[in-house]
Structures are given as structure tokens and as C-alpha cells.
Design a protein around this motif. Structure first.
Motif, PDB file in Angstrom:
ATOM      1  N   GLU A  80       0.830  -1.218   0.000  1.00  0.00           N
ATOM      2  CA  GLU A  80       0.000   0.000   0.000  1.00  0.00           C
ATOM      3  C   GLU A  80       0.859   1.260   0.000  1.00  0.00           C
ATOM      4  OE1 GLU A  80      -3.104   2.159   3.033  1.00  0.00           O
ATOM      5  OE2 GLU A  80      -3.233  -0.023   2.872  1.00  0.00           O
ATOM      6  N   ALA A 177      -5.708   3.593   0.752  1.00  0.00           N
ATOM      7  CA  ALA A 177      -6.389   2.716   1.708  1.00  0.00           C
ATOM      8  C   ALA A 177      -7.710   2.214   1.144  1.00  0.00           C
ATOM      9  CB  ALA A 177      -6.622   3.457   3.018  1.00  0.00           C
ATOM     10  N   ARG A 182      -8.370  -1.892   1.718  1.00  0.00           N
ATOM     11  CA  ARG A 182      -8.121  -2.055   3.155  1.00  0.00           C
ATOM     12  C   ARG A 182      -9.230  -1.443   3.995  1.00  0.00           C
ATOM     13  NH1 ARG A 182      -5.647   0.993   6.995  1.00  0.00           N
ATOM     14  NH2 ARG A 182      -4.687   2.456   5.511  1.00  0.00           N
ATOM     15  N   THR A 183      -9.829  -0.335   3.532  1.00  0.00           N
ATOM     16  CA  THR A 183     -10.901   0.313   4.290  1.00  0.00           C
ATOM     17  C   THR A 183     -12.227   0.146   3.540  1.00  0.00           C
ATOM     18  OG1 THR A 183     -10.345   2.439   3.235  1.00  0.00           O
ATOM     19  CG2 THR A 183      -9.376   1.981   5.385  1.00  0.00           C
ATOM     20  N   SER A 238      -7.077  -9.760   4.057  1.00  0.00           N
ATOM     21  CA  SER A 238      -5.887  -8.944   4.239  1.00  0.00           C
ATOM     22  C   SER A 238      -5.013  -9.575   5.307  1.00  0.00           C
ATOM     23  CB  SER A 238      -6.272  -7.527   4.672  1.00  0.00           C
ATOM     24  OG  SER A 238      -5.161  -6.852   5.198  1.00  0.00           O
ATOM     25  N   GLU A 240      -2.952  -8.227   7.220  1.00  0.00           N
ATOM     26  CA  GLU A 240      -2.846  -7.375   8.401  1.00  0.00           C
ATOM     27  C   GLU A 240      -4.116  -7.414   9.255  1.00  0.00           C
ATOM     28  OE1 GLU A 240      -2.249  -6.277   5.318  1.00  0.00           O
ATOM     29  OE2 GLU A 240      -0.069  -6.089   5.318  1.00  0.00           O
ATOM     30  N   SER A 241      -5.286  -7.337   8.610  1.00  0.00           N
ATOM     31  CA  SER A 241      -6.512  -7.166   9.384  1.00  0.00           C
ATOM     32  C   SER A 241      -7.509  -8.293   9.227  1.00  0.00           C
ATOM     33  CB  SER A 241      -7.203  -5.858   8.954  1.00  0.00           C
ATOM     34  OG  SER A 241      -7.565  -5.933   7.580  1.00  0.00           O
ATOM     35  N   GLN A 245     -10.214  -7.761   1.806  1.00  0.00           N
ATOM     36  CA  GLN A 245      -9.564  -6.658   1.105  1.00  0.00           C
ATOM     37  C   GLN A 245      -9.715  -6.742  -0.411  1.00  0.00           C
ATOM     38  OE1 GLN A 245      -5.924  -5.487   2.838  1.00  0.00           O
ATOM     39  NE2 GLN A 245      -5.115  -4.453   1.047  1.00  0.00           N
TER      40      GLN A 245
END
Length: 301
Positions: A80, A177, A182-183, A238, A240-241, A245
Motif C-alpha cells: 500500500e 487505503a 483495506r478500508t 488482508s 494485516e486485518s 480486502q
């Protein structure tokens, strides 16, 4: 009153009437443009996923170009941070517009120069090609993801004003993002149809252009105006989260392209966006509760 002065006055009257008519026409044009401006220039808004109130607004053309830059980056396995650097660079160099002019022979989203080995004029004016070339050079910068954005961008661009990239970093980070997925549900567009042809076939062509032909394999059945893009579990999460994603990357891409491709609705992750007169993501992404492993894109004609 003498005859010559009477003739002069009579000559002035038609000219005054013509001038008044021109003035009224100009006023009418300005009023029409003001009233219908939001419809002739559809807007897109991206908001922060952190709830801090940060927003960035752009028009439909800029949204399409931003989405292409982001997708090319993720397709090439770039993080990203790389997408943020690319978007900030394009914001500074062209305002996210694919322009045919610039300093000396500079062209396109990143103002790349044919004389400096970036490619031919035709290649540079292709947003996908231009983005690929940017990322290829960025990848060759040692430790670029840990460098200040201005330094990383400058080592690719060789700009005369390297510090100018810094002011675009917050907006580029918001865009990155959202457009990398991601968001969730943080990008929305009015989606008013443009002048170019739209429909499911054009949506499929654009998906293949930006995401690759293997996204929708040959023989995938067409179902009326609905384009269904499968999202596998491996691609969705994702690291990370754990959020879906990949699906949101596709969904936001579709919304960004809504005007160009006449897209009417996009559904994913229990949320649905519909084209309309507001670019407010809070108003446009409504909760449906229907969670599927595909992004559904409904295209108009």
C-alpha cells in the motif's frame, strides 16, 4: 433634432439590443451550468477509515485514473505504501488527469518523457502502461517503503520541485487505503452516466484491462446486466486485518468507474452502493446483510 443625430440613435438601438441579448445568453448559460454542474461533472468522495473525518473529493475522470494506478500496483505485488507514493506523484504531476502536454515532452499521469526512455507517446498515454513503468522504477529504489515519500518519488521522477510531492501525501494515503480495499465502503461516486458506451460487456473489458484476463475466465456465464466477480477466500483476506480486502478493492474500482461504464449498483460484503446524486459514502453504501463471496456489478445500457 437633426436627421443625422436621429440616424445615429436609431443605429445604436439595434446594437444595444444585440448586446443585451448576448448578455442574457451568457447569464442563462452560467445559471444552467451552476444548476446542472453537479450532474455534468459527477463527483467522488473518499473518507478515512479511522473515523478522523478526513476526506478527499475528485471528479469521475480522476477516480478512474486513481483506481487504475492502485490496481496496477496491487497486481504487481506492491504494498500500500507504494500505491500511496504513486498516487501522490500523479496528483502532483497531472492532478490525476491523463494529459497530453507538459514540460518539454512530458505526458500523461506521471508526466513521463519519451526522450528519457519512459516509452513512446502512445504507450505513456496508456494509464496501465504508465503505472507499470512507474512501479518498475520505484521497485528498483532500495528501501523505498521506508523512505520519506518525497525522496522515494524523486528518485523515480527526477523532478525540479521534489518537495511538492509532500502536500499530496495525506490525500494519496486516503485513496490508497480505499482503492487497495483495506478500508471497506470508504469510496463513493455519484455515478451519473457519461457519454461513452457502457454495459456489461464494457465492464468485463475494463476488468480484464486493469485486473488481468484471468479475473473472469473465458466461458464465465453472463447473466443479463449483472457482472459477478468471484472473490476467493485466499484473495479476500488482508494479512494485516483479516478484512475482505480483495473484494473491496474490486468494489471500489467498480464505483470509481461507475460514470465511465454506466454502472448502477455494486454489492459486496453485506453493503450495496447505488448511483445517485450524492457522493456521500455514508448515504450511498447501505447495509443489506447479504454476504457473498463475489462482487456484483449491475451495469446499465
Amino acid at each position: 433634432m437633426s436627421e443625422p443625430s436621429l440616424l445615429v440613435r436609431r443605429g445604436r438601438l439595434p446594437r444595444a439590443g444585440a448586446a443585451l441579448a448576448v448578455l442574457l445568453a451568457v447569464v442563462a448559460y452560467v445559471v444552467v451550468q451552476y444548476v446542472s454542474g453537479s450532474r455534468s461533472d459527477p463527483r467522488c468522495t473518499v473518507v478515512s477509515g479511522n473515523g478522523d473525518g478526513a476526506t478527499y473529493e475528485m471528479n469521475a475522470e480522476q477516480a478512474v485514473n486513481a483506481a487504475t494506478i492502485a490496481v496496477v500496483g496491487t497486481r504487481r505485488g506492491m504494498p500500500e505504501r507504494a500505491v500511496t507514493i504513486a498516487l501522490a506523484t500523479a496528483l502532483q504531476e497531472s492532478g490525476l488527469r491523463n494529459i497530453r502536454h507538459g514540460d518539454r515532452d512530458s505526458l500523461g499521469l506521471f508526466q513521463q518523457r519519451p526522450s528519457q526512455g519512459w516509452g513512446s507517446r502512445r504507450q505513456i498515454m496508456d494509464p496501465v502502461y504508465a503505472s507499470v513503468r512507474f512501479y518498475d522504477r520505484l521497485k528498483g529504489v532500495p528501501g523505498y517503503s521506508r523512505l520519506p515519500l518525497t525522496v522515494a518519488a524523486q528518485r523515480v521522477q527526477r523532478s525540479g520541485f521534489p518537495q511538492a510531492y509532500a502536500k499530496h501525501e495525506p490525500d494519496a494515503a486516503l485513496l490508497a487505503a480505499a482503492l487497495t480495499g483495506r478500508t471497506p465502503a470508504t469510496l463513493s461516486c455519484q455515478g451519473l452516466p457519461g457519454i461513452d458506451p457502457g454495459g456489461p460487456r464494457e465492464v468485463r473489458r475494463a476488468l480484464a484491462r486493469d485486473f488481468g484476463r484471468d479475473l473472469l475466465p473465458e466461458g464465465t456465464p453472463a447473466r443479463g446486466r449483472v457482472v459477478r466477480v468471484p472473490v476467493t477466500e485466499a484473495a479476500a483476506a488482508s494479512p494485516e486485518s483479516g478484512t475482505p480486502q480483495r473484494g473491496w478493492e474490486l468494489a471500489h474500482w467498480a464505483v470509481a468507474n461507475a460514470t465511465a461504464l454506466h454502472i448502477e449498483r455494486v454489492a459486496y460484503g453485506g453493503r450495496e452502493w447505488s448511483a445517485g446524486d450524492s457522493a456521500d459514502p455514508g448515504a450511498m453504501w447501505r447495509t443489506t446483510g447479504a454476504r457473498t463471496r463475489e462482487v456484483r456489478i449491475v451495469a446499465g445500457q
